[in-house]
Scaffold this motif. Structure first.
Motif, PDB file in Angstrom:
ATOM      1  N   LYS A  26     -41.764 103.040 -51.341  1.00 37.73           N
ATOM      2  CA  LYS A  26     -41.599 103.773 -50.083  1.00 37.73           C
ATOM      3  C   LYS A  26     -40.268 103.419 -49.424  1.00 37.73           C
ATOM      4  O   LYS A  26     -39.552 104.298 -48.955  1.00 37.73           O
ATOM      5  CB  LYS A  26     -42.761 103.454 -49.137  1.00 37.73           C
ATOM      6  CG  LYS A  26     -42.757 104.257 -47.880  1.00 37.73           C
ATOM      7  CD  LYS A  26     -44.005 103.951 -47.071  1.00 37.73           C
ATOM      8  CE  LYS A  26     -44.092 104.832 -45.855  1.00 37.73           C
ATOM      9  NZ  LYS A  26     -45.340 104.597 -45.115  1.00 37.73           N
ATOM     10  N   ALA A  27     -39.939 102.156 -49.393  1.00 37.23           N
ATOM     11  CA  ALA A  27     -38.674 101.725 -48.787  1.00 37.23           C
ATOM     12  C   ALA A  27     -37.481 102.314 -49.530  1.00 37.23           C
ATOM     13  O   ALA A  27     -36.507 102.753 -48.919  1.00 37.23           O
ATOM     14  CB  ALA A  27     -38.594 100.204 -48.759  1.00 37.23           C
ATOM     15  N   LEU A  28     -37.548 102.346 -50.836  1.00 39.49           N
ATOM     16  CA  LEU A  28     -36.443 102.887 -51.632  1.00 39.49           C
ATOM     17  C   LEU A  28     -36.336 104.401 -51.504  1.00 39.49           C
ATOM     18  O   LEU A  28     -35.249 104.943 -51.335  1.00 39.49           O
ATOM     19  CB  LEU A  28     -36.613 102.503 -53.101  1.00 39.49           C
ATOM     20  CG  LEU A  28     -36.387 101.035 -53.444  1.00 39.49           C
ATOM     21  CD1 LEU A  28     -36.803 100.757 -54.879  1.00 39.49           C
ATOM     22  CD2 LEU A  28     -34.938 100.655 -53.227  1.00 39.49           C
ATOM     23  N   ILE A  29     -37.456 105.092 -51.597  1.00 38.08           N
ATOM     24  CA  ILE A  29     -37.469 106.557 -51.559  1.00 38.08           C
ATOM     25  C   ILE A  29     -36.858 107.083 -50.266  1.00 38.08           C
ATOM     26  O   ILE A  29     -36.124 108.057 -50.266  1.00 38.08           O
ATOM     27  CB  ILE A  29     -38.918 107.093 -51.702  1.00 38.08           C
ATOM     28  CG1 ILE A  29     -39.407 106.946 -53.125  1.00 38.08           C
ATOM     29  CG2 ILE A  29     -39.053 108.529 -51.218  1.00 38.08           C
ATOM     30  CD1 ILE A  29     -39.013 108.044 -54.074  1.00 38.08           C
ATOM     31  N   TYR A  30     -37.168 106.442 -49.157  1.00 38.25           N
ATOM     32  CA  TYR A  30     -36.723 106.941 -47.860  1.00 38.25           C
ATOM     33  C   TYR A  30     -35.441 106.273 -47.353  1.00 38.25           C
ATOM     34  O   TYR A  30     -35.039 106.513 -46.220  1.00 38.25           O
ATOM     35  CB  TYR A  30     -37.838 106.817 -46.824  1.00 38.25           C
ATOM     36  CG  TYR A  30     -39.032 107.684 -47.145  1.00 38.25           C
ATOM     37  CD1 TYR A  30     -38.914 109.067 -47.218  1.00 38.25           C
ATOM     38  CD2 TYR A  30     -40.277 107.127 -47.401  1.00 38.25           C
ATOM     39  CE1 TYR A  30     -40.003 109.868 -47.536  1.00 38.25           C
ATOM     40  CE2 TYR A  30     -41.373 107.923 -47.703  1.00 38.25           C
ATOM     41  CZ  TYR A  30     -41.224 109.287 -47.768  1.00 38.25           C
ATOM     42  OH  TYR A  30     -42.309 110.078 -48.076  1.00 38.25           O
ATOM     43  N   SER A  31     -34.813 105.467 -48.185  1.00 35.46           N
ATOM     44  CA  SER A  31     -33.547 104.863 -47.754  1.00 35.46           C
ATOM     45  C   SER A  31     -32.432 105.908 -47.806  1.00 35.46           C
ATOM     46  O   SER A  31     -32.465 106.839 -48.605  1.00 35.46           O
ATOM     47  CB  SER A  31     -33.200 103.647 -48.620  1.00 35.46           C
ATOM     48  OG  SER A  31     -32.920 104.042 -49.935  1.00 35.46           O
ATOM     49  N   ASP A  32     -31.465 105.754 -46.931  1.00 33.88           N
ATOM     50  CA  ASP A  32     -30.382 106.730 -46.817  1.00 33.88           C
ATOM     51  C   ASP A  32     -29.136 106.315 -47.596  1.00 33.88           C
ATOM     52  O   ASP A  32     -28.016 106.615 -47.184  1.00 33.88           O
ATOM     53  CB  ASP A  32     -30.012 106.940 -45.344  1.00 33.88           C
ATOM     54  CG  ASP A  32     -31.094 107.673 -44.582  1.00 33.88           C
ATOM     55  OD1 ASP A  32     -31.794 108.502 -45.192  1.00 33.88           O
ATOM     56  OD2 ASP A  32     -31.231 107.417 -43.372  1.00 33.88           O
ATOM     57  N   ASP A  33     -29.336 105.657 -48.706  1.00 31.41           N
ATOM     58  CA  ASP A  33     -28.187 105.269 -49.515  1.00 31.41           C
ATOM     59  C   ASP A  33     -28.229 105.979 -50.867  1.00 31.41           C
ATOM     60  O   ASP A  33     -29.103 106.798 -51.119  1.00 31.41           O
ATOM     61  CB  ASP A  33     -28.131 103.743 -49.684  1.00 31.41           C
ATOM     62  CG  ASP A  33     -29.381 103.164 -50.351  1.00 31.41           C
ATOM     63  OD1 ASP A  33     -30.218 103.940 -50.859  1.00 31.41           O
ATOM     64  OD2 ASP A  33     -29.515 101.932 -50.369  1.00 31.41           O
ATOM     65  N   ARG A  34     -27.265 105.684 -51.721  1.00 34.76           N
ATOM     66  CA  ARG A  34     -27.181 106.357 -53.024  1.00 34.76           C
ATOM     67  C   ARG A  34     -28.390 106.082 -53.896  1.00 34.76           C
ATOM     68  O   ARG A  34     -28.871 106.966 -54.607  1.00 34.76           O
ATOM     69  CB  ARG A  34     -25.900 105.935 -53.738  1.00 34.76           C
ATOM     70  CG  ARG A  34     -24.659 106.527 -53.108  1.00 34.76           C
ATOM     71  CD  ARG A  34     -23.389 106.063 -53.755  1.00 34.76           C
ATOM     72  NE  ARG A  34     -23.442 106.199 -55.193  1.00 34.76           N
ATOM     73  CZ  ARG A  34     -22.607 105.627 -56.039  1.00 34.76           C
ATOM     74  NH1 ARG A  34     -21.623 104.882 -55.589  1.00 34.76           N
ATOM     75  NH2 ARG A  34     -22.731 105.791 -57.334  1.00 34.76           N
ATOM     76  N   ALA A  35     -28.893 104.863 -53.848  1.00 36.10           N
ATOM     77  CA  ALA A  35     -30.056 104.508 -54.666  1.00 36.10           C
ATOM     78  C   ALA A  35     -31.293 105.293 -54.217  1.00 36.10           C
ATOM     79  O   ALA A  35     -32.048 105.809 -55.041  1.00 36.10           O
ATOM     80  CB  ALA A  35     -30.321 103.007 -54.590  1.00 36.10           C
ATOM     81  N   GLY A  36     -31.484 105.399 -52.914  1.00 37.85           N
ATOM     82  CA  GLY A  36     -32.614 106.160 -52.390  1.00 37.85           C
ATOM     83  C   GLY A  36     -32.514 107.631 -52.755  1.00 37.85           C
ATOM     84  O   GLY A  36     -33.500 108.261 -53.122  1.00 37.85           O
TER      85      GLY A  36
END
Length: 84
Positions: free
Chosen positions: A3-13
């Motif tokens: 959840k933290a990764l999916i909704y992050s606003d960076d390239r990885a997300g």
């Protein structure tokens, strides 16, 4: 973690979302055609492809409501039964 990764606003997300979104939508569209239950789809993806979570377990992990909002904001057609 997902959840933290999916909704992050960076390239990885962004990358993770762009890989996950089509899988979620596709799995929901074909749930009645490719298997009798969403549990069977999750198990097939875990057993057949070595995933730690199936697509519907991912929906639960990232939050169905938030995911549907994000998908629809991007123009994805989400199956009605998912929104219910």
């Amino acid at each position: 973690r997902l959840k933290a990764l999916i909704y992050s606003d960076d390239r990885a997300g962004s990358l993770l979302w762009n890989m996950t979104a089509p899988t979620l939508v596709y799995s929901a569209e074909l749930s009645g055609e490719i298997a009798d239950s969403i549990t069977a789809i999750d198990q097939a993806m875990k057993w057949g492809f070595g995933w730690s979570e199936g697509p519907f377990e991912m929906w639960d992990s990232i939050g169905v409501k938030n995911a549907v909002q994000k998908l629809e904001a991007e123009g994805w057609k989400v199956a009605d039964w998912v929104k219910e």
